[in-house]
Write an enzyme that holds these catalytic residues in place. Structure first.
Site, short mmCIF file in Angstrom:
data_model
loop_
_atom_site.label_atom_id
_atom_site.label_comp_id
_atom_site.label_asym_id
_atom_site.label_seq_id
_atom_site.Cartn_x
_atom_site.Cartn_y
_atom_site.Cartn_z
N ASN A 12 0.86 -1.19 0.00
CA ASN A 12 0.00 0.00 0.00
C ASN A 12 0.90 1.23 0.00
O ASN A 12 1.48 1.57 1.03
CB ASN A 12 -0.89 -0.03 1.25
CG ASN A 12 -1.74 1.22 1.39
OD1 ASN A 12 -1.83 2.02 0.46
ND2 ASN A 12 -2.35 1.39 2.55
N LYS A 14 0.06 4.22 -0.28
CA LYS A 14 -0.62 5.39 0.30
C LYS A 14 -0.41 6.63 -0.60
O LYS A 14 -0.29 6.49 -1.81
CB LYS A 14 -0.14 5.64 1.73
CG LYS A 14 -0.23 4.39 2.62
CD LYS A 14 -0.13 4.73 4.07
CE LYS A 14 -0.02 3.44 4.87
NZ LYS A 14 -0.20 3.66 6.29
N HIS A 102 -9.67 0.96 4.67
CA HIS A 102 -8.42 1.14 5.42
C HIS A 102 -8.71 2.05 6.62
O HIS A 102 -9.53 2.97 6.52
CB HIS A 102 -7.36 1.77 4.50
CG HIS A 102 -5.99 1.76 5.11
ND1 HIS A 102 -5.61 2.66 6.07
CD2 HIS A 102 -4.93 0.94 4.92
CE1 HIS A 102 -4.35 2.41 6.43
NE2 HIS A 102 -3.92 1.36 5.74
N GLU A 104 -7.19 4.46 7.79
CA GLU A 104 -7.02 5.89 7.52
C GLU A 104 -8.26 6.46 6.86
O GLU A 104 -8.64 7.61 7.10
CB GLU A 104 -5.76 6.10 6.67
CG GLU A 104 -4.50 5.92 7.52
CD GLU A 104 -3.25 5.53 6.75
OE1 GLU A 104 -3.25 5.60 5.51
OE2 GLU A 104 -2.28 5.10 7.41
N GLU A 174 -5.57 -5.25 10.49
CA GLU A 174 -4.63 -4.15 10.68
C GLU A 174 -4.95 -3.43 11.99
O GLU A 174 -5.77 -2.48 11.99
CB GLU A 174 -4.73 -3.16 9.52
CG GLU A 174 -4.30 -3.74 8.19
CD GLU A 174 -3.61 -2.70 7.33
OE1 GLU A 174 -2.48 -2.96 6.90
OE2 GLU A 174 -4.17 -1.62 7.13
N GLY A 180 2.13 2.06 10.92
CA GLY A 180 3.06 3.17 10.83
C GLY A 180 3.75 3.52 12.14
O GLY A 180 4.36 4.59 12.26
N SER A 220 3.28 -2.24 10.38
CA SER A 220 4.72 -2.23 10.66
C SER A 220 5.41 -3.54 10.27
O SER A 220 6.32 -4.01 10.97
CB SER A 220 4.98 -1.90 12.14
OG SER A 220 4.51 -0.59 12.42
C1 PEP Z 1 -0.97 0.15 6.13
O1 PEP Z 1 -1.14 1.35 6.11
O2 PEP Z 1 -1.78 -0.60 5.56
C2 PEP Z 1 0.20 -0.35 6.84
C3 PEP Z 1 0.18 -1.59 7.21
O3 PEP Z 1 1.22 0.55 7.09
P1 PEP Z 1 2.67 0.23 7.73
O4 PEP Z 1 3.17 -1.06 7.12
O5 PEP Z 1 3.50 1.39 7.36
O6 PEP Z 1 2.46 0.07 9.20
#
Ligand code: PEP
Length: 261
Positions: A12, A14, A102, A104, A174, A180, A220
């Site tokens: 992703n 983003k 997601h 976000e 998630e 993040g 992460s």
């Molecule tokens: C995400 O935004 O789907 C995600 C998993 O981000 P990160 O790997 O940066 O934690």
């Protein structure tokens, strides 16, 4: 992980990489990937909308074994919805996977479970596979509400296909506190959550639907923790944010996701 479920590792991107940078990243991926890397694992990348056409062209021209994905789509297929991008537009670009719900988008753009369900329907109606994100906040986890939260979100997603045969669907677990933050869930916690997600689908839509569901873990993920996360029996791949912006790291994560032979 069941022998019947191929892991899916998704990047992703983003709101990162303009179309020049995206072309470079897609080419770089193609140069790094070997045939063996995708023999037992599916890969997808999810660039911003403005990059999709460019990345599609590189993936197809260079035969890069990575599916094109999107990060979001509109509920409606066409019409007066200024600023939106519809599922048919994505399908026309050969997008195969669309991330829906997601955290976000839920948190920053007010997407409710109902909106998420409508988007899931739009993706499936247009022949693509949704990656539906679910996950609890830190407060919910500390209050012992993780199972309730995940069950509610999965139930709401299943309502999108009420009374229908469940289409191909990927659910990404998630946890919000892991996205993040550099603090991934432990393999045990990720496995517990993935098992809850699978058992909700099995309870509502039958054991076969539960057994076929692909559940990703996201939050992460790095080359260092990917292997232990995908080794969990109910985790069938990874949704990768930050680390997917670096093709070398994304390929290392994909290699770590190979099922044991
Ligand atoms: C995400 O935004 O789907 C995600 C998993 O981000 P990160 O790997 O940066 O934690």
């Amino acid at each position: 992980m069941s022998a019947r479920r191929r892991p899916l590792v998704s990047g992703n991107w983003k709101m990162n990489l303009d179309h020049h940078q995206a072309i470079h990243a897609a080419r770089d991926l193609g140069l790094r990937l070997r045939g063996a890397d995708t023999a037992a694992v599916d890969l997808s990348v999810h660039p911003p909308f403005t990059d999709l056409r460019s990345v599609q062209t590189v993936l197809e021209a260079d035969d890069v074994p990575v599916a094109l994905g999107a990060q979001n789509c509109a509920v409606e297929d066409a019409g007066p919805f200024t600023g939106e991008v519809s599922a048919p537009m994505l399908a026309k670009l050969h997008v195969e996977y669309v991330i829906v719900g997601h955290s976000e988008r839920r948190r920053l753009f007010g997407e409710t479970d109902e909106v998420v369900a409508a988007k899931l329907r739009a993706v499936v109606r247009n022949g693509m596979t949704p990656i539906c994100c679910v996950g609890e906040t830190l407060e919910e986890r500390e209050a012992g509400e993780t199972t309730t939260r995940l069950t509610g979100q999965v139930d709401a997603a299943l309502e999108a296909f009420d009374g229908e045969i469940l289409p191909a669907l990927v659910v990404a677990y998630e946890p919000l506190w892991a996205i993040g933050t550099g603090r991934a869930a432990s393999p045990d916690d990720a496995q517990d959550a993935a098992r809850v997600i699978r058992s909700v689908v099995a309870a509502r839509r039958g054991d076969e639907a539960g057994a076929q569901l692909r559940v990703q873990y996201g939050g992460s993920v790095t080359p260092a923790n990917a292997a232990e996360l995908v080794a969990a029996p109910d985790i069938d791949g990874l949704l990768v944010g930050g680390a997917s912006l670096d093709p070398a790291q994304f390929v290392a994560i994909a290699r770590a996701a190979h099922p044991p032979v």
